[in-house]
Design a protein around this motif. Structure first.
Motif, PDB file in Angstrom:
ATOM      1  N   SER A 151       0.856  -1.193   0.000  1.00  0.00           N
ATOM      2  CA  SER A 151       0.000   0.000   0.000  1.00  0.00           C
ATOM      3  C   SER A 151       0.896   1.249   0.000  1.00  0.00           C
ATOM      4  O   SER A 151       2.105   1.157   0.253  1.00  0.00           O
ATOM      5  N   GLY A 152       0.284   2.418  -0.252  1.00  0.00           N
ATOM      6  CA  GLY A 152       1.032   3.683  -0.248  1.00  0.00           C
ATOM      7  C   GLY A 152       1.758   3.914   1.071  1.00  0.00           C
ATOM      8  O   GLY A 152       2.927   4.278   1.095  1.00  0.00           O
ATOM      9  N   GLY A 153       1.061   3.679   2.170  1.00  0.00           N
ATOM     10  CA  GLY A 153       1.660   3.908   3.497  1.00  0.00           C
ATOM     11  C   GLY A 153       2.806   2.942   3.774  1.00  0.00           C
ATOM     12  O   GLY A 153       3.798   3.302   4.412  1.00  0.00           O
ATOM     13  N   GLN A 154       2.648   1.698   3.274  1.00  0.00           N
ATOM     14  CA  GLN A 154       3.738   0.726   3.450  1.00  0.00           C
ATOM     15  C   GLN A 154       4.950   1.121   2.614  1.00  0.00           C
ATOM     16  O   GLN A 154       6.086   1.045   3.084  1.00  0.00           O
ATOM     17  N   GLN A 155       4.710   1.589   1.381  1.00  0.00           N
ATOM     18  CA  GLN A 155       5.824   2.053   0.539  1.00  0.00           C
ATOM     19  C   GLN A 155       6.538   3.229   1.192  1.00  0.00           C
ATOM     20  O   GLN A 155       7.755   3.332   1.155  1.00  0.00           O
ATOM     21  N   GLN A 156       5.740   4.107   1.807  1.00  0.00           N
ATOM     22  CA  GLN A 156       6.332   5.261   2.465  1.00  0.00           C
ATOM     23  C   GLN A 156       7.265   4.809   3.599  1.00  0.00           C
ATOM     24  O   GLN A 156       8.351   5.345   3.782  1.00  0.00           O
ATOM     25  N   ARG A 157       6.847   3.768   4.321  1.00  0.00           N
ATOM     26  CA  ARG A 157       7.693   3.274   5.421  1.00  0.00           C
ATOM     27  C   ARG A 157       8.949   2.587   4.903  1.00  0.00           C
ATOM     28  O   ARG A 157      10.009   2.653   5.539  1.00  0.00           O
ATOM     29  N   VAL A 158       8.867   1.947   3.742  1.00  0.00           N
ATOM     30  CA  VAL A 158      10.079   1.361   3.134  1.00  0.00           C
ATOM     31  C   VAL A 158      11.057   2.493   2.776  1.00  0.00           C
ATOM     32  O   VAL A 158      12.262   2.403   3.033  1.00  0.00           O
ATOM     33  N   ALA A 159      10.512   3.577   2.204  1.00  0.00           N
ATOM     34  CA  ALA A 159      11.353   4.731   1.843  1.00  0.00           C
ATOM     35  C   ALA A 159      12.017   5.328   3.083  1.00  0.00           C
ATOM     36  O   ALA A 159      13.176   5.759   3.046  1.00  0.00           O
TER      37      ALA A 159
END
Ligand SMILES: Nc1ncnc2c1ncn2[C@@H]1O[C@H](COP(=O)(O)OP(=O)(O)OP(=O)(O)O)[C@@H](O)[C@H]1O
Ligand SMILES: [Mg+2]
Length: 244
Positions: A151-159
């Motif tokens: 999800s967008g929020g998960q991608q943000q946390r990977v970044a």
């Protein structure tokens, strides 16, 4: 009266940056002075299009300004050769982009490993460290997934994990909590808080998210290419701002 001496981590003065030329030339940064102190979380707020991302890119050395000086931990970035800037950035700066800029062909652990691999860390060691960071942002069980599977929020946390994995002295984040719910927003702010409190480190965050203002030491307000005000945040009493 005792005055507190602040060590300056980032010092930018007289920054001017324009895009385009001729009649379509647009001056986006109009003589910006900005500083961030050692050991602090400095936030930058302001309406959409006022120049926040442009300023972050100039501070991180990914974009050259036409005028002004930029000093990061005592090193002048303006005038520094491009190859040297790239090396300085790889060693000292973690950047979280507004659009996460994850590499779609790599899984999460590989994405997070990139800054370590650039520094020559062995891939096994880098991946272990990457998985540890993913665990800290609540994604320990998703390390094998590609960004498109998140999800967008998960991608943000990977970044965010990728920006912190090599323990850079300066962390620069463009809207790090924009896609996060309250719980995950708090989780990453606590991580940033730990990073910033280590002497010799500094975190700069662009945000519209008033839930996180209380984590700031200071908040700079930007409007139409200029810093118009800098607020001190005292003991979690965050000011309120008008946006848009
Ligand atoms: N590469 C570019 N070429 C031309 N114009 C640009 C470029 N990058 C940014 N701009 C313009 O500069 C201005 C400031 O953009 P910037 O991305 O810094 O705003 P921002 O404050 O980060 O906004 P937001 O809150 O929407 O992210 C905008 O008018 C934008 O269109
Ligand atoms: Mg922006």
């Amino acid at each position: 009266m005792k005055t507190t001496e602040h060590k300056i981590a980032v010092h930018a003065q007289g920054i001017v940056k324009s895009f385009g030329d001729g009649g379509s030339r647009l001056t986006v940064l109009k003589n910006v002075d900005f500083d961030a102190r050692d050991g602090e979380i400095m936030m930058l707020v302001g309406p959409s299009g006022c120049g926040k991302t442009t300023l972050l890119s100039v501070l991180a050395g990914t974009l050259r300004s036409e005028e002004g000086s930029i000093e990061v931990f005592g090193e002048r970035l303006d005038g520094m050769r491009a190859a040297k800037v790239t090396k300085f950035r790889a060693l000292n700066i973690g950047f979280i982009f507004q659009s996460f800029n994850l590499i779609p062909t790599l899984n999460c652990a590989e994405n997070v490993s990139v800054p370590l691999l650039i520094q020559g860390v062995k891939s096994r060691v880098a991946e272990d460290r990457a998985r540890e960071l993913l665990d800290r942002v609540g994604l320990g069980d998703r390390w094998k997934n590609r960004p498109t599977q998140l999800s967008g929020g998960q991608q943000q946390r990977v970044a965010i994990a990728r920006a912190l994995v090599h323990e850079p002295r300066l962390v620069i984040c463009d809207e790090p909590t924009a896609s996060l719910d309250a719980k995950n927003g708090e989780l990453v702010m606590e991580l940033f808080d730990k990073v910033a409190r280590v002497p010799g480190r500094c975190v700069i965050i662009v945000t519209h998210d008033n839930r996180i203002f209380s984590f700031a030491d200071r908040i700079a307000q930007m409007d139409d290419g200029r810093i118009v005000e800098v607020h001190d945040v005292e003991n979690g009493s965050a000011p309120s701002f008008q946006h848009h």
